[in-house]
Design a protein around this motif. Structure first.
Motif, PDB file in Angstrom:
ATOM      1  N   PRO A 448       0.726  -1.431   0.081  1.00 21.33           N
ATOM      2  CA  PRO A 448       0.083  -0.045  -0.008  1.00 21.33           C
ATOM      3  C   PRO A 448       0.907   1.250  -0.095  1.00 21.33           C
ATOM      4  O   PRO A 448       2.021   1.311   0.479  1.00 21.33           O
ATOM      5  CB  PRO A 448      -0.838  -0.236   1.305  1.00 21.33           C
ATOM      6  N   GLU A 449       0.325   2.225  -0.580  1.00 18.57           N
ATOM      7  CA  GLU A 449       0.927   3.380  -0.790  1.00 18.57           C
ATOM      8  C   GLU A 449      -0.136   4.484  -0.875  1.00 18.57           C
ATOM      9  O   GLU A 449      -1.161   4.186  -1.013  1.00 18.57           O
ATOM     10  CB  GLU A 449       1.818   3.418  -1.984  1.00 18.57           C
ATOM     11  N   PRO A 450       0.240   5.829  -0.350  1.00 19.59           N
ATOM     12  CA  PRO A 450      -0.870   6.888  -0.425  1.00 19.59           C
ATOM     13  C   PRO A 450      -1.191   7.040  -2.208  1.00 19.59           C
ATOM     14  O   PRO A 450      -0.164   7.414  -2.846  1.00 19.59           O
ATOM     15  CB  PRO A 450      -0.248   8.094   0.186  1.00 19.59           C
ATOM     16  N   ILE A 451      -2.344   6.947  -2.435  1.00 20.23           N
ATOM     17  CA  ILE A 451      -2.829   7.515  -3.938  1.00 20.23           C
ATOM     18  C   ILE A 451      -4.075   8.218  -3.882  1.00 20.23           C
ATOM     19  O   ILE A 451      -4.679   8.429  -2.935  1.00 20.23           O
ATOM     20  CB  ILE A 451      -3.108   5.950  -4.399  1.00 20.23           C
ATOM     21  N   ALA A 452      -4.204   8.994  -4.839  1.00 22.69           N
ATOM     22  CA  ALA A 452      -5.021   9.669  -5.247  1.00 22.69           C
ATOM     23  C   ALA A 452      -6.033   9.030  -6.085  1.00 22.69           C
ATOM     24  O   ALA A 452      -5.720   8.730  -7.046  1.00 22.69           O
ATOM     25  CB  ALA A 452      -4.722  10.972  -5.794  1.00 22.69           C
ATOM     26  N   LEU A 453      -7.326   8.983  -5.697  1.00 26.06           N
ATOM     27  CA  LEU A 453      -8.602   8.323  -6.424  1.00 26.06           C
ATOM     28  C   LEU A 453      -8.807   8.927  -7.629  1.00 26.06           C
ATOM     29  O   LEU A 453      -9.075   8.387  -8.495  1.00 26.06           O
ATOM     30  CB  LEU A 453      -9.979   8.349  -5.579  1.00 26.06           C
ATOM     31  N   GLU A 454      -8.792  10.251  -7.760  1.00 27.49           N
ATOM     32  CA  GLU A 454      -9.074  11.007  -9.024  1.00 27.49           C
ATOM     33  C   GLU A 454      -7.925  10.464 -10.113  1.00 27.49           C
ATOM     34  O   GLU A 454      -8.491  10.572 -11.294  1.00 27.49           O
ATOM     35  CB  GLU A 454      -9.063  12.594  -8.695  1.00 27.49           C
ATOM     36  N   GLU A 455      -6.726  10.358  -9.756  1.00 23.16           N
ATOM     37  CA  GLU A 455      -5.645   9.676 -10.904  1.00 23.16           C
ATOM     38  C   GLU A 455      -6.082   8.420 -11.140  1.00 23.16           C
ATOM     39  O   GLU A 455      -5.959   7.923 -12.359  1.00 23.16           O
ATOM     40  CB  GLU A 455      -4.447   9.644 -10.122  1.00 23.16           C
ATOM     41  N   VAL A 456      -6.588   7.373 -10.132  1.00 27.31           N
ATOM     42  CA  VAL A 456      -6.882   6.038 -10.699  1.00 27.31           C
ATOM     43  C   VAL A 456      -8.233   5.795 -11.420  1.00 27.31           C
ATOM     44  O   VAL A 456      -8.094   5.372 -12.537  1.00 27.31           O
ATOM     45  CB  VAL A 456      -7.059   5.320  -9.258  1.00 27.31           C
ATOM     46  N   VAL A 457      -9.153   6.970 -11.199  1.00 30.11           N
ATOM     47  CA  VAL A 457     -10.338   7.073 -11.931  1.00 30.11           C
ATOM     48  C   VAL A 457     -10.110   7.561 -13.483  1.00 30.11           C
ATOM     49  O   VAL A 457     -10.804   7.036 -14.329  1.00 30.11           O
ATOM     50  CB  VAL A 457     -11.419   7.814 -11.079  1.00 30.11           C
ATOM     51  N   ALA A 458      -9.283   8.497 -13.604  1.00 33.37           N
ATOM     52  CA  ALA A 458      -8.849   9.082 -14.822  1.00 33.37           C
ATOM     53  C   ALA A 458      -8.228   8.249 -15.582  1.00 33.37           C
ATOM     54  O   ALA A 458      -8.593   7.920 -16.927  1.00 33.37           O
ATOM     55  CB  ALA A 458      -8.049  10.241 -14.440  1.00 33.37           C
ATOM     56  N   ASP A 459      -7.268   7.339 -15.065  1.00 35.43           N
ATOM     57  CA  ASP A 459      -6.454   6.409 -15.844  1.00 35.43           C
ATOM     58  C   ASP A 459      -7.450   5.327 -16.274  1.00 35.43           C
ATOM     59  O   ASP A 459      -7.502   4.811 -17.394  1.00 35.43           O
ATOM     60  CB  ASP A 459      -5.335   5.501 -14.956  1.00 35.43           C
ATOM     61  N   THR A 460      -8.410   4.964 -15.315  1.00 35.53           N
ATOM     62  CA  THR A 460      -9.397   3.682 -15.695  1.00 35.53           C
ATOM     63  C   THR A 460     -10.265   4.288 -16.831  1.00 35.53           C
ATOM     64  O   THR A 460     -10.620   3.803 -17.937  1.00 35.53           O
ATOM     65  CB  THR A 460     -10.045   3.272 -14.594  1.00 35.53           C
ATOM     66  N   LYS A 461     -10.658   5.515 -16.711  1.00 36.12           N
ATOM     67  CA  LYS A 461     -11.681   5.952 -17.683  1.00 36.12           C
ATOM     68  C   LYS A 461     -10.869   6.029 -19.176  1.00 36.12           C
ATOM     69  O   LYS A 461     -11.650   5.818 -20.036  1.00 36.12           O
ATOM     70  CB  LYS A 461     -11.970   7.345 -17.385  1.00 36.12           C
ATOM     71  N   ALA A 462      -9.685   6.517 -19.167  1.00 38.28           N
ATOM     72  CA  ALA A 462      -8.756   6.467 -20.514  1.00 38.28           C
ATOM     73  C   ALA A 462      -8.776   5.059 -21.015  1.00 38.28           C
ATOM     74  O   ALA A 462      -8.865   5.023 -22.233  1.00 38.28           O
ATOM     75  CB  ALA A 462      -7.439   7.272 -20.021  1.00 38.28           C
ATOM     76  N   ILE A 463      -8.512   3.989 -20.133  1.00 41.48           N
ATOM     77  CA  ILE A 463      -8.383   2.761 -20.775  1.00 41.48           C
ATOM     78  C   ILE A 463      -9.686   2.229 -21.220  1.00 41.48           C
ATOM     79  O   ILE A 463      -9.784   1.582 -22.262  1.00 41.48           O
ATOM     80  CB  ILE A 463      -7.835   1.826 -19.623  1.00 41.48           C
ATOM     81  N   LEU A 464     -10.786   2.409 -20.672  1.00 34.43           N
ATOM     82  CA  LEU A 464     -12.212   2.017 -20.883  1.00 34.43           C
ATOM     83  C   LEU A 464     -12.747   2.791 -21.956  1.00 34.43           C
ATOM     84  O   LEU A 464     -13.902   2.673 -22.532  1.00 34.43           O
ATOM     85  CB  LEU A 464     -12.909   1.696 -19.722  1.00 34.43           C
ATOM     86  N   HIS A 465     -12.308   3.972 -22.147  1.00 35.82           N
ATOM     87  CA  HIS A 465     -13.031   4.816 -23.257  1.00 35.82           C
ATOM     88  C   HIS A 465     -13.465   4.392 -24.545  1.00 35.82           C
ATOM     89  O   HIS A 465     -14.617   4.351 -25.011  1.00 35.82           O
ATOM     90  CB  HIS A 465     -12.507   6.265 -23.375  1.00 35.82           C
ATOM     91  N   HIS A 466     -12.523   3.826 -25.133  1.00 35.43           N
ATOM     92  CA  HIS A 466     -12.829   2.976 -26.639  1.00 35.43           C
ATOM     93  C   HIS A 466     -13.877   1.854 -26.558  1.00 35.43           C
ATOM     94  O   HIS A 466     -14.985   1.872 -27.028  1.00 35.43           O
ATOM     95  CB  HIS A 466     -11.405   2.742 -27.169  1.00 35.43           C
ATOM     96  N   GLU A 467     -13.633   0.906 -25.315  1.00 40.45           N
ATOM     97  CA  GLU A 467     -14.423  -0.183 -25.333  1.00 40.45           C
ATOM     98  C   GLU A 467     -15.730   0.433 -24.908  1.00 40.45           C
ATOM     99  O   GLU A 467     -16.899  -0.109 -25.544  1.00 40.45           O
ATOM    100  CB  GLU A 467     -14.073  -0.907 -24.106  1.00 40.45           C
ATOM    101  N   LEU A 468     -16.019   1.399 -24.098  1.00 42.06           N
ATOM    102  CA  LEU A 468     -17.499   1.764 -23.756  1.00 42.06           C
ATOM    103  C   LEU A 468     -18.045   2.398 -25.075  1.00 42.06           C
ATOM    104  O   LEU A 468     -19.279   2.215 -25.134  1.00 42.06           O
ATOM    105  CB  LEU A 468     -17.325   2.602 -22.483  1.00 42.06           C
ATOM    106  N   SER A 469     -17.323   3.193 -25.722  1.00 40.70           N
ATOM    107  CA  SER A 469     -17.826   4.015 -26.803  1.00 40.70           C
ATOM    108  C   SER A 469     -18.201   2.925 -27.931  1.00 40.70           C
ATOM    109  O   SER A 469     -19.301   3.398 -28.543  1.00 40.70           O
ATOM    110  CB  SER A 469     -16.642   4.975 -27.281  1.00 40.70           C
ATOM    111  N   LEU A 470     -17.652   1.960 -28.178  1.00 41.22           N
ATOM    112  CA  LEU A 470     -18.132   1.054 -28.995  1.00 41.22           C
ATOM    113  C   LEU A 470     -19.768   0.382 -28.709  1.00 41.22           C
ATOM    114  O   LEU A 470     -20.271   0.142 -29.791  1.00 41.22           O
ATOM    115  CB  LEU A 470     -17.253  -0.357 -28.971  1.00 41.22           C
TER     116      LEU A 470
END
Length: 625
Positions: A448-470
């Protein structure tokens, strides 16, 4: 010690006798106390109940008499108004008075006096003839009763006992009718049989119900002889204007009675009810007899049962002794058959349970060894899966990309579009199966390490953007800028989000469109909630309890492994957090991820706070895991 073999026989006899004697003493004492206590309590309760009932009957009789006497008062006032009306012709007046007289139940005679002289007389000859009294004799008798016209006030009803015989237990009622100035008032006098008009005590024949006038004389009673004798009750207590009813113990004919008296509220009358006090003892006498027979039966039953029980108990002790010796020799298969459910039965059950637990522990040890072997197999499978990921996933990704590019280059009416769509779908399914198997089998050390949820959510959105748009799925995020940091693994939290978002996508895939919302909020108890909500079909309530079980899936065969939410549950558990599901069929599904705060956001100067443990992951109405 040589005399020891004879001791069990001596102890057994003494033990049985002690048990028998003890049980008899205890049963006798308890039954005696119960009988005495119940008798006293029942008697007191019964007397109070009878007093309340007498009071209630007297109040009911007073209410009934008030209604009837008020009707009589209205009838007499109406008769006086008709008699005094100057605008009514003589024949019409006579007809109206006669109709009023005949329709008034119980009214035997009606007289109207003006200035002391009788100006109108109506008589029910059928009633007097039925009682064997002539008209002249009846009029002479009722004329003997002097009516104090001057003391009767306007708006009041005068009621007195004026009985002739038991066949005519009559009462005299009178009202004053005021007239114009200069004219003397009219006095309307009725001779009425109140026993006929007021049904006192007919609803309960156990009570003697009566009415008494202001002189204490009975004017109405179920026994007409008591009315005709003009009996006067000397025991009547005074009742104040605000008193509803009063109950007291009296005597009648040397017999104790419980009597109640209540104000009627008209004519100074009072309604009473009385019942013999011995009624309260009837049920008590029956109860005592039943208790005596019950006590005798209990003594006999206790003697028999205690004797049988003592015999069984000593026999059970002998069996337990032999069983203990066998267990001491290492024979754990011994079983003691003691059918009783008392302490001896519990002791025998303990022996049997001890042997069963030894056998169970041996079986559990073997199962633990089998699980250890399975765990080692899963670890080996994880290592093998790592190689599969590099060797298989990358080619599959290239194949999927080529299929998508080729599909876009085809015309809309090309017959190959359907074929390429099938190829793309099956390629995705292969990648999903490989990913889920690897995630479930892989043992990743959590750092475990201190992490910011907004960054994790942003990365996840970028990864799934193409999959969801289809699939025309809109992903919306709402993460506060100054949200506190959490402690965990960014990769694993991203894996959790991808599992939940892709599950939502698959649930809305058949509809062709949908929305997934990812929101975060800080709680007051030191935790951060991250929610993933969709507007899909929802999860049935019966299914919600099992969605976190490994290999449980509701998807068609070949479209799901049932490992996604199991992996998600394990990740949240390793992070010391919790996961909840809120879902209703037809209204979508919402997963809430609860993380422990690690500290303030880098943009603020707040220090980390100590937080309690999250709520336990147990299934409930929100299906917490």
């Amino acid at each position: 010690m040589r005399g020891a073999p004879n001791m069990p026989s001596q102890i057994r006899v003494t033990f049985r006798f002690k048990i028998l004697l003890s049980v008899l003493i205890v049963v006798t004492t308890v039954v005696s106390l119960i009988t005495f206590t119940m008798a006293r309590m029942f008697h007191a309760d019964k007397v109070a109940y009878v007093e309340d009932l007498v009071s209630l009957v007297s109040v009911h009789a007073a209410s009934e008499a008030n209604l009837r006497l008020s009707a009589y008062q209205d009838q007499l006032v109406t008769a006086g108004r008709v008699q005094d009306a100057s605008n009514i012709l003589g024949e019409r007046r006579d007809e109206a008075l006669w109709n009023l007289f005949t329709r008034t139940r119980g009214l035997v005679a009606l007289r109207v006096f003006e200035d002391g002289k009788m100006v109108r007389l109506l008589l029910d000859s059928l009633a007097t003839n039925a009682a064997g009294v002539s008209r002249a004799s009846f009029l002479t008798t009722i004329a003997r009763y002097t009516i104090p016209f001057d003391s009767i006030e306007v708006g009041t009803l005068y009621v007195r006992n004026s009985a002739l015989s038991s066949l005519l237990p009559l009462s005299t009622i009178a009202v004053r009718i005021p007239r114009a100035a200069g004219r003397p008032p009219l006095m309307v006098v009725g001779t009425v049989d109140l026993n006929r008009s007021i049904a006192l005590g007919r609803s309960s024949r156990a009570f003697d119900v009566f009415l008494v006038d202001v002189d204490g004389r009975i004017v109405s009673h179920g026994d007409a002889r008591r009315t005709s004798s003009r009996e006067r009750l000397a025991w009547l207590p005074p009742l104040g204007p605000g008193s509803l009813a009063m109950v007291k113990e009296t005597e009648r004919g040397g017999k104790p009675m419980i009597s109640g008296i209540a104000n009627v509220g008209i004519g100074g009358l009072r309604a009473g009810a009385e019942i013999p006090k011995s009624v309260a003892y009837f049920a008590l006498r029956s109860l005592l007899i039943n208790l005596i027979f019950l006590a005798l039966g209990l003594l006999v039953a206790a003697a028999v049962v205690s004797l049988i029980w003592a015999t069984q108990m000593t026999r059970s002790l002998s069996q337990l002794t032999h069983a203990a010796q066998a267990i001491g020799q290492g024979n754990f298969d011994v079983q003691v058959a003691v059918p009783s459910r008392d302490e001896m039965g519990q002791l025998a059950g303990s022996f049997n349970q001890m042997a069963s637990e030894l056998h169970g522990r041996d079986r559990a040890l073997k199962e633990a060894q089998a699980q250890l072997i399975q765990s080692e197999k899963m670890a080996a499978f994880g290592q093998l899966g790592a190689g599969i990921a590099h060797e298989v996933k990358n080619p599959l990704a290239g194949i999927q990309g080529m299929i998508q590019l080729t599909s876009r280059s085809l015309s809309a009416d090309s017959p190959l579009l359907e074929t390429f769509a099938i190829l793309e779908k099956e390629t995705k399914r292969c990648r999903t199966i490989i990913d889920n198997l690897l995630k479930f089998a892989r043992q990743e050390n959590l750092e475990p390490e201190p992490i910011a949820l907004e960054e994790v959510v942003a990365d996840t959105k970028a990864i799934l953007h193409h999959e969801l748009s289809l699939h025309k799925i809109t992903l919306e995020t709402a993460i506060p800028k100054n949200l506190p940091l959490i402690r965990g693994s960014p990769n694993q939290i991203q894996q959790v989000l991808m599992n939940l978002i892709l599950n939502a996508e698959q649930a809305m895939e058949s509809r062709g469109h949908g929305t997934v919302e990812v929101k975060a909020a800080q709680r007051d108890d030191g935790f951060v909630d991250l929610s993933v909500q969709d507007d899909g079909p929802g999860i049935p309530r019966a299914v919600q309890a099992r969605i976190f079980e490994p290999f449980f899936t509701t998807k068609p065969a070949g479209k799901g492994t049932g490992l996604g939410l199991a992996v998600t549950f394990g990740i949240m558990r390793d992070h010391g957090g919790a996961i909840h599901v809120q879902s209703e069929e037809g209204r979508g599904t919402k997963f809430i991820l609860r993380f422990r705060m690690a500290g303030s956001h880098p943009a603020t100067d707040a220090h980390p706070t100590k937080t309690p443990d999250p709520e336990a992951p147990t299934p409930g109405d929100e299906r917490a895991a």
